[in-house]
Structures are given as C-alpha cells and as structure tokens.
Scaffold this motif. Structure first.
Motif, PDB file in Angstrom:
ATOM      1  N   ALA A 110     -74.680  62.397  -0.560  1.00  0.00           N
ATOM      2  CA  ALA A 110     -75.718  62.116  -1.554  1.00  0.00           C
ATOM      3  C   ALA A 110     -76.035  60.625  -1.643  1.00  0.00           C
ATOM      4  N   GLY A 111     -75.514  59.823  -0.700  1.00  0.00           N
ATOM      5  CA  GLY A 111     -75.757  58.389  -0.721  1.00  0.00           C
ATOM      6  C   GLY A 111     -74.969  57.655  -1.781  1.00  0.00           C
ATOM      7  N   LEU A 112     -73.837  58.211  -2.202  1.00  0.00           N
ATOM      8  CA  LEU A 112     -73.023  57.640  -3.275  1.00  0.00           C
ATOM      9  C   LEU A 112     -71.658  57.225  -2.726  1.00  0.00           C
ATOM     10  N   ASP A 113     -70.949  56.405  -3.481  1.00  0.00           N
ATOM     11  CA  ASP A 113     -69.614  55.962  -3.081  1.00  0.00           C
ATOM     12  C   ASP A 113     -68.948  55.328  -4.291  1.00  0.00           C
ATOM     13  N   TYR A 114     -67.712  54.894  -4.109  1.00  0.00           N
ATOM     14  CA  TYR A 114     -66.997  54.149  -5.146  1.00  0.00           C
ATOM     15  C   TYR A 114     -66.273  52.991  -4.491  1.00  0.00           C
ATOM     16  N   ASP A 115     -66.126  51.910  -5.271  1.00  0.00           N
ATOM     17  CA  ASP A 115     -65.663  50.637  -4.711  1.00  0.00           C
ATOM     18  C   ASP A 115     -64.199  50.383  -5.067  1.00  0.00           C
ATOM     19  N   HIS A 116     -63.366  51.383  -4.820  1.00  0.00           N
ATOM     20  CA  HIS A 116     -61.917  51.191  -4.966  1.00  0.00           C
ATOM     21  C   HIS A 116     -61.231  52.185  -4.050  1.00  0.00           C
ATOM     22  N   GLY A 117     -59.937  52.032  -3.861  1.00  0.00           N
ATOM     23  CA  GLY A 117     -59.202  52.968  -3.040  1.00  0.00           C
ATOM     24  C   GLY A 117     -59.141  54.338  -3.677  1.00  0.00           C
ATOM     25  N   THR A 118     -58.822  55.330  -2.860  1.00  0.00           N
ATOM     26  CA  THR A 118     -58.709  56.689  -3.368  1.00  0.00           C
ATOM     27  C   THR A 118     -57.347  56.943  -3.997  1.00  0.00           C
ATOM     28  N   GLY A 119     -56.323  56.225  -3.556  1.00  0.00           N
ATOM     29  CA  GLY A 119     -54.999  56.492  -4.110  1.00  0.00           C
ATOM     30  C   GLY A 119     -54.014  55.382  -3.843  1.00  0.00           C
ATOM     31  N   HIS A 120     -53.054  55.262  -4.740  1.00  0.00           N
ATOM     32  CA  HIS A 120     -51.984  54.280  -4.630  1.00  0.00           C
ATOM     33  C   HIS A 120     -50.646  55.001  -4.721  1.00  0.00           C
ATOM     34  N   GLY A 121     -49.600  54.365  -4.213  1.00  0.00           N
ATOM     35  CA  GLY A 121     -48.262  54.903  -4.386  1.00  0.00           C
ATOM     36  C   GLY A 121     -47.817  54.793  -5.835  1.00  0.00           C
ATOM     37  N   VAL A 122     -46.895  55.658  -6.236  1.00  0.00           N
ATOM     38  CA  VAL A 122     -46.374  55.678  -7.602  1.00  0.00           C
ATOM     39  C   VAL A 122     -44.845  55.691  -7.539  1.00  0.00           C
ATOM     40  N   GLY A 123     -44.205  54.889  -8.385  1.00  0.00           N
ATOM     41  CA  GLY A 123     -42.761  54.768  -8.373  1.00  0.00           C
ATOM     42  C   GLY A 123     -42.048  55.870  -9.140  1.00  0.00           C
ATOM     43  N   SER A 124     -40.738  55.851  -9.030  1.00  0.00           N
ATOM     44  CA  SER A 124     -39.882  56.788  -9.758  1.00  0.00           C
ATOM     45  C   SER A 124     -39.253  56.040 -10.923  1.00  0.00           C
ATOM     46  N   TYR A 125     -39.842  56.195 -12.122  1.00  0.00           N
ATOM     47  CA  TYR A 125     -39.536  55.347 -13.273  1.00  0.00           C
ATOM     48  C   TYR A 125     -39.515  53.888 -12.822  1.00  0.00           C
ATOM     49  N   LEU A 126     -40.614  53.522 -12.169  1.00  0.00           N
ATOM     50  CA  LEU A 126     -40.821  52.149 -11.698  1.00  0.00           C
ATOM     51  C   LEU A 126     -42.306  51.841 -11.824  1.00  0.00           C
ATOM     52  N   SER A 127     -42.837  51.009 -10.969  1.00  0.00           N
ATOM     53  CA  SER A 127     -44.226  50.578 -11.093  1.00  0.00           C
ATOM     54  C   SER A 127     -45.185  51.734 -10.827  1.00  0.00           C
ATOM     55  N   VAL A 128     -46.217  51.815 -11.639  1.00  0.00           N
ATOM     56  CA  VAL A 128     -47.210  52.870 -11.457  1.00  0.00           C
ATOM     57  C   VAL A 128     -48.035  52.623 -10.204  1.00  0.00           C
ATOM     58  N   HIS A 129     -48.131  51.379  -9.753  1.00  0.00           N
ATOM     59  CA  HIS A 129     -48.703  51.049  -8.453  1.00  0.00           C
ATOM     60  C   HIS A 129     -47.547  50.612  -7.558  1.00  0.00           C
ATOM     61  N   GLU A 130     -47.319  51.356  -6.491  1.00  0.00           N
ATOM     62  CA  GLU A 130     -46.170  51.074  -5.635  1.00  0.00           C
ATOM     63  C   GLU A 130     -46.600  51.143  -4.173  1.00  0.00           C
ATOM     64  N   GLY A 131     -46.212  50.121  -3.396  1.00  0.00           N
ATOM     65  CA  GLY A 131     -46.457  50.139  -1.961  1.00  0.00           C
ATOM     66  C   GLY A 131     -45.341  50.857  -1.245  1.00  0.00           C
ATOM     67  N   PRO A 132     -45.434  50.909   0.106  1.00  0.00           N
ATOM     68  CA  PRO A 132     -46.470  50.276   0.918  1.00  0.00           C
ATOM     69  C   PRO A 132     -47.650  51.184   1.240  1.00  0.00           C
ATOM     70  N   ALA A 133     -47.547  52.485   0.929  1.00  0.00           N
ATOM     71  CA  ALA A 133     -48.594  53.424   1.327  1.00  0.00           C
ATOM     72  C   ALA A 133     -49.677  53.507   0.258  1.00  0.00           C
ATOM     73  N   ARG A 134     -50.882  53.780   0.694  1.00  0.00           N
ATOM     74  CA  ARG A 134     -51.997  54.044  -0.207  1.00  0.00           C
ATOM     75  C   ARG A 134     -53.062  54.812   0.559  1.00  0.00           C
ATOM     76  N   ILE A 135     -53.908  55.504  -0.171  1.00  0.00           N
ATOM     77  CA  ILE A 135     -55.048  56.199   0.424  1.00  0.00           C
ATOM     78  C   ILE A 135     -56.260  55.305   0.210  1.00  0.00           C
ATOM     79  N   ALA A 136     -56.611  54.572   1.227  1.00  0.00           N
ATOM     80  CA  ALA A 136     -57.674  53.572   1.109  1.00  0.00           C
ATOM     81  C   ALA A 136     -58.071  53.128   2.507  1.00  0.00           C
ATOM     82  N   ARG A 137     -59.225  52.499   2.600  1.00  0.00           N
ATOM     83  CA  ARG A 137     -59.689  52.014   3.897  1.00  0.00           C
ATOM     84  C   ARG A 137     -58.727  51.005   4.504  1.00  0.00           C
TER      85      ARG A 137
END
Length: 590
Positions: free
Chosen positions: A456-483
């Motif tokens: 439809a000619g649309l998009d979003y300007d952020h990654g699709t997904g980030h790693g999540v920790g185990s009672y740790l940081s809600v954003h966790e590397g090294p993997a992510r779903i993104a370009r």
C-alpha cells in the motif's frame, strides 16, 4: 505509582547550556565537542547522572548524539524520534536524521578543519574508529567531560542495592557460567566486561542503578582460570557477598584501569562496547571479539523460558483487566495519564511486579504517532471519541521481563485507520507464522513484517523487533529483527514482534507480541537440515474492531481466531467474572 509525569528537560534551557558548553570549548582550544547518550558502561540505558544529552538539549530519547560546534549544533536521532525531537529541542539545535547522516559526514561538512573533543569513557573503540575514518582534516582529542564541568546540580552516581538472582530463576549457577565462558576465551587470558546486563547475567545478580532496568553499575574482568574481578562499590553488595563466593573478588571501581593495565597476556575487548579509555589502558595484546556474555545471555535456558511464560501470563491478566476497564469508560472521560495510572495499578495488583520495564507509552490520536511518546503533565491529552489509543508497556518480574503494545479504538474508528491497522496486523501475523532455515538473521525476517504495508506504499521507521532480557533489560542484544540485524537467530532468543504505522499529526498504530525462537519439527520431504519458528509468548486480545476481514487471507484469519481462542483459554481462568465476560467478547472469532 511507578511513573512520574514531570518533564525532565525543557527546550528553553538548551540555549544557555549550549552557550556555556561553547565557552568551555573555547577555553579548551576545541572547535567542537561530542555528547553521546552514553555512560562509561556503554549500555543502552543511563542513570540520571549520565543523561547529559537530555540535560544539554532537552531530547529524552533512548539513543542519540549531539555535536556542538562554535556556530552549529546537530542533534542526531533515528526514525523513532523524528517527531519527538521537534517538540523537545530549541531551535539552536539542528535535528539530523541518523544513521542516514553519520556524525563523521556531518562534522566533515560543517567543520572542514579543526579539533573535536570527546570523553574517552563515553565513546567506544568502534565508534571512534568510525569517526576517524570519516574525518580527514578534523582531529579527535580525548578530554574531560565538558558537560560535567557546567552541570552544577548533576546527580550523584547511583548506589542501588544488589540482590541475588538464584539458580531456580537463572537456570544455572554463576560459578558454572564463569567456568563455561572462561573455557571459551581462546587466545585471550582475560575478557573485559563493561555492560551492566552482561555482568548481572554472568554473576546471577540484579541491581537498581538504572531506572526500569535491574542492573548495577560496575566493571568486571573474566580471567581464563575461571575467576572474576568485580569492580563495584561494596556498599551495593552487602546482601550478596556470600553468594558471589570465592570465584569473585570485589575491588573498588577506581582500581579498574590500573587492573586492566596490569593484565598479563592478551585481553579480550568488544570494540562495540569497550570505552576508548579502557582500551587505551591495556598494556599487552588486544583480542577483539563480541562480549562473551552476549550470546549465552540472549539464548535463554529452559528455566528462563519457563519463567518468561509465567511472567507473560501474569502480565496478560493485568492487561486484560486494564483493557476491560478501558472499554467501559465513556469516550472523552479519560486522559493519557489516567490510562497510565490505571495500567500500572493493574500490574502492581499482582504483588509480583518489581518495576515497570520502561516508561509506559499511552498516546492518544496524534500522540500515538510519536513512537516513544511519554506523557507529562504538560502534554497530557484527553482520549477522545474517534481516536486510536496506542499503549506500549511492560513489567519487570523476577521470572521475566514483559513488553506489549496494543492499539485500541476509542469509539468508531475511521476507514484509513482500520486499513492501516489490518496491514500492520498482517505483518505481525506473518512473522508469528514464519518457518525459516537455521542461520537467518533479523534482517532476513524483517521484510515479512513490512510486506503488507509496502503493498500500500506504507512503512515504519523503526525495527520490527528487539531482544528482551530475563528479568534484565527490555532491550537486549545482540539479535534483533531489523534491517541492520545481522546476528543469526538461535533457539531461546526472546524477541519482540512489533510492526507499526504512523500518520504524523493524526494517529499511530503498533501491535506487539513477544516471541521466542524454537526448533521447528521437520516436514515431510523437507530438504533443509534444520528449521526454526517462533513460539508466541504474549496472550492479550487484539482489537478486532480495527480489523478489515476482507484484507486478511484465510490463513491469517485462522491464525487470529486460534490466537484469541488460546488467549481465552489461558487468561480466562486468571481474571474475575466481569473481565472474563469482556474477554469472551474480545476473543470472538471473526
């Protein structure tokens, strides 16, 4: 309540603070100074003391830079913050689209020749190299932090209490982790660790130095003989001394650099996270490799995965109680702050919540288009009839970290909103249903989330997904779903699946579940040696009032109906009758 609604920075403070910084630059003989959103530990999250970028510019996003020159000052932000920065910084700062425009390219254009100062604790080895590769006539000079020199009421360093994360929650004793990682050091005789969540994971401890993230500030050296030297203020450690045991020696943080300099043999550093100051203190050989904790931490063990499932169900019950309450309120009777307070109260009612996992995002109407919007008393807006309400939130529980986004219709939604919502949903379903060969990375998965929007000619300007920790940081590397996600996905990784769409000035849409990578059973005739798929972890209804059924394939419709049947089956027994009645209606097949 967990969340404050007071604005932490103001645009009108930017001009005098920038002027003071420029005066310091002139005194130091510098043509510019770099201010990253970073601390000496090089994690994503910073304590109030280290939030120099926000203090100087007013920009409160979780990633960014400022480069202050004598006549220009660029503030570099990624796609999540392009709308937000417009209302947060004064016009003395120039917003720069980053990483499309790199710091090096901008500096080279703005300052053909000169000297740029930087704090060597706040720039990683990799970042410095990247800058130097772009700067032909501009020199980088390490110096004292000039922002600290002008920040009169800078907060003190945090001294949060450290607690034990026991093996029954961590799934592995810290002594075993230390031995396992030490055995894999290869040519290095020691590995230098600066990331707070790496140290927390390795030693099975959790802290409270960073808001919303249960980590403690400190440094560590992992030695080849399975010892760890921990450089941390011992006032934090009074309750964990026995737990740490004989493998771990505690020394004051101010002895860290001298200990690094005294290392005998090659030292491993991760150039992406090792501060320049630390690398330059190493007297011997340097081995460059990823932080040895990153991948083991990301690949959750069976105990951590079970904990995540339990935390997600507990959190889902709170979300269902919240959504049922929200649906019963007349349009226009609530404000965004009312929404945040109620949701945080529902999570608190479980008596299991340690903290929220990030500042709750509740964006009504146009505020939903600000990807990481955070309501304050000054911006608080009514949740009006005909709007979309985007709610992105999460909790920290001892057995897991949660993160969920739901976009809800307030009154009757418009046709454009429904069409866009359905395309976002199609992307979320596509990732949820995906089977893929071992070895693929997040960049290979990302297009599946965008395909329906692209049509439809649309998009979003952020990654699709980030790693999540185990009672740790809600954003966790090294993997992510993104370009830019180049790390291969492996079983046990927990990721977010959160495509979106944003119409600036009108509405925002995001739908987010957490998913875990798992091995997929072989199919008849399968020729690929090993396939993976995603286990859904989040069980909260998706607002079907916003779905255009005609835009869904039969397979997508089946997935949504099956998902809602599972939500009702799993969460229904966890809530009371009124909420269960609402849940039954919310989970009706389409």
């Amino acid at each position: 309540m967990f969340q404050s609604f007071t604005e932490t920075a103001s645009p009108d403070q930017g001009p005098p603070r920038l002027a003071a910084l420029r005066a310091r630059m002139a005194e130091a003989g510098l043509d510019g100074f770099i201010v990253p959103r970073a601390d000496a530990h090089q994690g994503e999250y910073v304590a109030p003391r280290d939030d120099r970028l926000a203090w100087l510019t007013g920009f409160t996003g979780s990633a960014g830079w400022c480069v202050a020159l004598a006549d220009r000052a660029g503030v570099f932000v990624d796609g999540r913050y392009r709308v937000q920065i417009k209302r947060q910084v004064a016009d003395v700062f120039e917003p720069v689209a980053w990483p499309e425009t790199s710091l090096g390219d901008w500096i080279s254009s703005a300052l053909p020749k000169g000297v740029i100062g930087f704090d060597p604790w706040l720039l990683s080895v990799e970042q410095k190299r990247g800058l130097e590769a772009k700067l032909e006539q501009v020199a980088l000079r390490a110096c004292e932090n000039l922002v600290d020199a002008i920040w009169a009421d800078q907060p003190d360093p945090p001294l949060g209490k450290v607690i034990v994360q026991p093996p029954e929650l961590a799934g592995e004793a810290h002594g075993d982790k230390i031995a396992r990682l030490a055995a894999g050091l290869g040519k290095a005789r020691a590995a230098i660790l600066t990331l707070p969540d790496s140290i927390a994971w390795l030693l099975n401890i959790r802290g409270s130095d960073i808001p919303r993230n249960p980590v403690a500030h400190g440094f560590a050296i992992l030695h080849e003989d399975a010892r760890v030297t921990l450089f941390m203020d011992d006032r934090k450690l009074v309750d964990v001394t026995d737990h740490l045991g004989p493998r771990v020696t505690v020394r004051p943080p101010d002895e860290f650099l001298s200990a690094v300099a005294a290392l005998d043999g090659a030292a491993l550093i991760d150039p992406a996270t090792c501060p320049v100051a630390v690398a330059e203190a190493i007297a011997g050989d340097i081995v460059e490799a990823p932080d040895p904790c990153l991948l083991p931490k990301a690949c959750k063990n069976a105990t951590e995965l079970d904990g995540a499932r339990s935390a997600q169900l507990r959190d889902a019950a709170a979300m269902v109680r919240f959504l049922a309450w929200l649906d019963a309120q007349p349009a226009g009777s609530l404000t965004e702050i009312d929404v945040v307070r109620r949701l945080e109260a529902e999570r608190t009612a479980s008596n299991a919540l340690r903290d929220i996992s990030f500042e709750t995002i509740a964006g009504a109407g146009a505020h939903g288009a600000i990807v990481h919007y955070r309501v304050t008393e000054a911006t608080d807006a009514p949740v009006a009839d005909g709007q979309l309400l985007l709610v992105d939130s999460g909790g920290q529980y001892v057995d897991g970290t949660t993160d969920i986004t739901r976009t809800v219709a307030i009154g009757d939604p418009g046709a454009e909103e429904c069409a866009a919502f359905t395309r976002v949903l199609k992307g979320m379903i596509a990732v949820s249903r995906l089977r893929f060969p071992k070895g693929l990375a997040g960049r290979d998965i990302d297009p599946f989330a965008r395909h329906a929007l692209w049509e439809a000619g649309l998009d979003y300007d952020h990654g699709t997904g980030h790693g999540v920790g185990s009672y740790l940081s809600v954003h966790e590397g090294p993997a992510r779903i993104a370009r830019a996600g180049t790390v291969a996905l492996e079983p046990g990784m927990i990721l977010s699946n959160e495509p979106g769409f944003y119409r600036e000035g009108a509405f925002g849409i995001r739908i987010e579940n957490l998913i875990a990578v798992e091995r997929a059973p072989a199919l008849p005739g399968q020729t690929v040696s090993e396939m993976y798929r995603f286990e859904t972890l989040t069980w909260v209804p998706i607002d079907t009032r916003l779905v255009v059924p005609a835009l869904l394939t039969q397979a997508e419709r089946d997935w949504l109906n099956d998902y809602h049947a599972a939500v009702l089956d799993r969460v229904g027994p966890l809530v009371d009758d009124p909420e269960r009645d609402w849940l039954s209606l919310a989970c009706r097949p389409i």
